[in-house]
Design an enzyme around this catalytic site. Structure first.
Site, PDB file in Angstrom:
ATOM      1  N   ALA A 135     -30.831 112.272 -30.445  1.00  0.00           N
ATOM      2  CA  ALA A 135     -30.425 111.392 -29.354  1.00  0.00           C
ATOM      3  C   ALA A 135     -31.287 110.135 -29.294  1.00  0.00           C
ATOM      4  O   ALA A 135     -32.433 110.125 -29.750  1.00  0.00           O
ATOM      5  CB  ALA A 135     -30.491 112.141 -28.023  1.00  0.00           C
ATOM      6  N   CYS A 136     -30.712 109.069 -28.716  1.00  0.00           N
ATOM      7  CA  CYS A 136     -31.353 107.761 -28.733  1.00  0.00           C
ATOM      8  C   CYS A 136     -32.263 107.543 -27.539  1.00  0.00           C
ATOM      9  O   CYS A 136     -32.023 106.670 -26.715  1.00  0.00           O
ATOM     10  CB  CYS A 136     -30.289 106.674 -28.807  1.00  0.00           C
ATOM     11  SG  CYS A 136     -29.397 106.778 -30.354  1.00  0.00           S
ATOM     12  N   PHE A 137     -33.295 108.378 -27.427  1.00  0.00           N
ATOM     13  CA  PHE A 137     -34.411 108.057 -26.529  1.00  0.00           C
ATOM     14  C   PHE A 137     -35.649 108.739 -27.092  1.00  0.00           C
ATOM     15  O   PHE A 137     -35.556 109.787 -27.746  1.00  0.00           O
ATOM     16  CB  PHE A 137     -34.130 108.437 -25.071  1.00  0.00           C
ATOM     17  CG  PHE A 137     -33.963 109.907 -24.799  1.00  0.00           C
ATOM     18  CD1 PHE A 137     -32.764 110.554 -25.066  1.00  0.00           C
ATOM     19  CD2 PHE A 137     -35.013 110.652 -24.258  1.00  0.00           C
ATOM     20  CE1 PHE A 137     -32.620 111.906 -24.805  1.00  0.00           C
ATOM     21  CE2 PHE A 137     -34.863 112.005 -23.988  1.00  0.00           C
ATOM     22  CZ  PHE A 137     -33.661 112.637 -24.269  1.00  0.00           C
TER      23      PHE A 137
END
Ligand SMILES: *Cc1c(COP(=O)(O)O)cnc(C)c1O
Length: 457
Positions: free
Chosen positions: A365-367
């Site tokens: 995921a993009c965090f």
């Protein structure tokens, strides 16, 4: 730790290793199926048998005991069917969970409904089916009054109380705190008296329920919650002058040791502690309901994810895998409270030999915080290897979180195939990208662009 739990743990670990290798060999896991959930059918059956045996050992012969699996822990129809076959019923807390239990064939008399927000329609359905209901609060009890008055029902009915004995190490899963949102807070002014009167006024209230909490509640505190509930039932029955409360629902909450392979505490230990602390509970005067979730399933699930890339950043080693916040939400957002063991496998699904180095296991995921494990000492993962998050059979891969529109992984049950290999069965198909689009408003692409407010052009 006794011999049995040790050897059981070793066998479980060996089955898991075989399953990871089998999943790679049979193509369930690979470049095009980069994350899966695996369920150990043998282990689930063993835990169900251990639960039944533990309470059989302490209850008077002939005592009715219903072990109702907390469906929220692993809301999968084939799991509920397997448990039903193993003599375990269902504890449900929403229309969806009730529908799952019914789809699995769990009969109404082996189903218990306990949610804090039951609607009139849910209550009506439960009473029409004959499902046991524990009222959470006085307003819900008034709804039951109306329903009981309007149609006969076979549903055993009770009240959930909160003994307010305090929390465990994890606030979010502690349900018997002074200000918990669950049940009737027994130590609040006038509450005990209100509960006693509620029973005296309603001969059809025959059960009493408490669930002291989930992960993080130590055994003595769990036992105290049960002891307080038992004492209240004794007090109410004495006051009414007959054993109107005939069944105690002691909830679930047995913790799982996520740091080690061996099971501790065991159901047998918990049952023995209860038998010592609350002997009257088992002398045959009360039927029993239990509602274990995590302790039945956690050990028997494994998330396995392919390592897509490995890299270093500022001296930090990172394995970027396909398992992160979407399958291990609690661990990613609250890593201190919910650490998971990670096992390393090579590209063929064989346990990866050393040397061990400190590395982070990241999700897709993009965090930045999307980490399954941080600073973990593991055999060095390489591109194309697999990282497994262990003990994830409850509250993990069955609780998909759709961050980044990541698809729900497939879930497969496994068991020995009888010829030295592993057989798999599909429990849940992997979600397709087309299904992700459909679930995301794909049927209404121009819903917003064609919406006109009066007066606009
Ligand atoms: C969540 C829950 C359970 C199960 O708890 P576990 O910790 O998974 O055993 C049982 N009863 C109620 C009412 C619950 O909310």
């Amino acid at each position: 730790m006794d011999q049995d739990t040790d050897s059981e743990a070793r066998e479980r670990a060996a089955r898991r290793d075989e399953a990871v290798r089998g999943a790679v060999e049979q193509g369930l896991l690979g470049p095009d199926a980069a994350v899966v959930g695996l369920l150990d059918v043998t282990g689930i059956r063993e835990s169900a048998a251990a639960l039944r045996a533990a309470f059989d050992a302490v209850t008077a012969p002939g005592t009715p005991v219903l072990h109702a699996f907390a469906v929220k822990a692993t809301p999968l129809v084939p799991v509920l069917r397997l448990l039903h076959e193993e003599g375990i019923g269902a504890e449900v807390a929403s229309p969806g969970e009730l529908a799952l239990a019914r789809a699995a064939g769990v009969p109404p008399d082996r189903t218990v409904l306990d949610s804090p927000a039951k609607t009139p329609a849910e209550l009506r359905e439960a009473l029409a089916l004959g499902i046991a209901v524990n009222a959470d609060n006085p307003q819900e009890l008034h709804r039951l009054d109306a329903l009981v008055g309007s149609a006969p029902s076979r549903s055993p009915l009770g009240i959930r109380v909160n003994p307010q004995i305090g929390g465990g190490t994890i606030g979010a899963t502690s349900t018997a705190t002074r200000t918990s949102k669950f049940g009737v807070a027994l130590r609040d002014e006038g509450a005990r008296e209100w509960v006693a009167r509620a029973y005296a006024d309603r001969p059809w209230l025959t059960r009493l329920h408490a669930h002291t909490g989930s992960q993080g509640i130590p055994l003595p505190l769990l036992a105290r919650g049960v002891a307080e509930t038992y004492a209240l039932a004794e007090e109410i029955n004495a006051r009414i002058g007959r054993p109107q409360i005939d069944t105690l629902d002691i909830g679930g909450g047995l913790p799982v040791d996520f740091a080690a392979e061996a099971t501790a505490p065991t159901y047998a230990q918990y049952a023995r502690v209860l038998a010592e602390e609350v002997p009257g509970l088992f002398d045959g005067r009360y039927g029993l309901v239990t509602e274990f979730g995590r302790s039945l399933l956690a050990r028997h699930g494994t998330v396995v994810a392919r390592v897509e890339y490995t890299k270093t950043s500022g001296g930090r080693r990172i394995a970027v895998t396909h398992a992160g916040v979407q399958v291990a939400t609690r661990t990613v957002y609250a890593p201190e409270a919910w650490p998971l063991r990670i096992a390393a496998y090579d590209a063929k699904g064989r346990p990866r030999p050393g040397p061990e180095v400190v590395q982070d296991v990241a999700g897709p995921a993009c965090f930045s915080g999307d980490l399954l494990a941080e600073g973990r000492t593991l055999p060095l993962l390489e591109q194309g290897d697999y990282a497994a998050a262990l003990d994830t059979g409850a509250y993990y891969f069955a609780h998909h979180y759709a961050y980044n529109s990541l698809a729900r992984p497939g879930i497969y049950g496994f068991a020995p195939d009888g010829t030295g290999g592993v057989a798999f069965a599909t429990v849940r198909e992997p979600q397709t990208v087309a299904e992700v689009v459909a679930e995301s408003g794909g049927a209404h692409p121009s819903a917003l662009t064609t919406l006109r407010t009066p007066g606009s052009r």
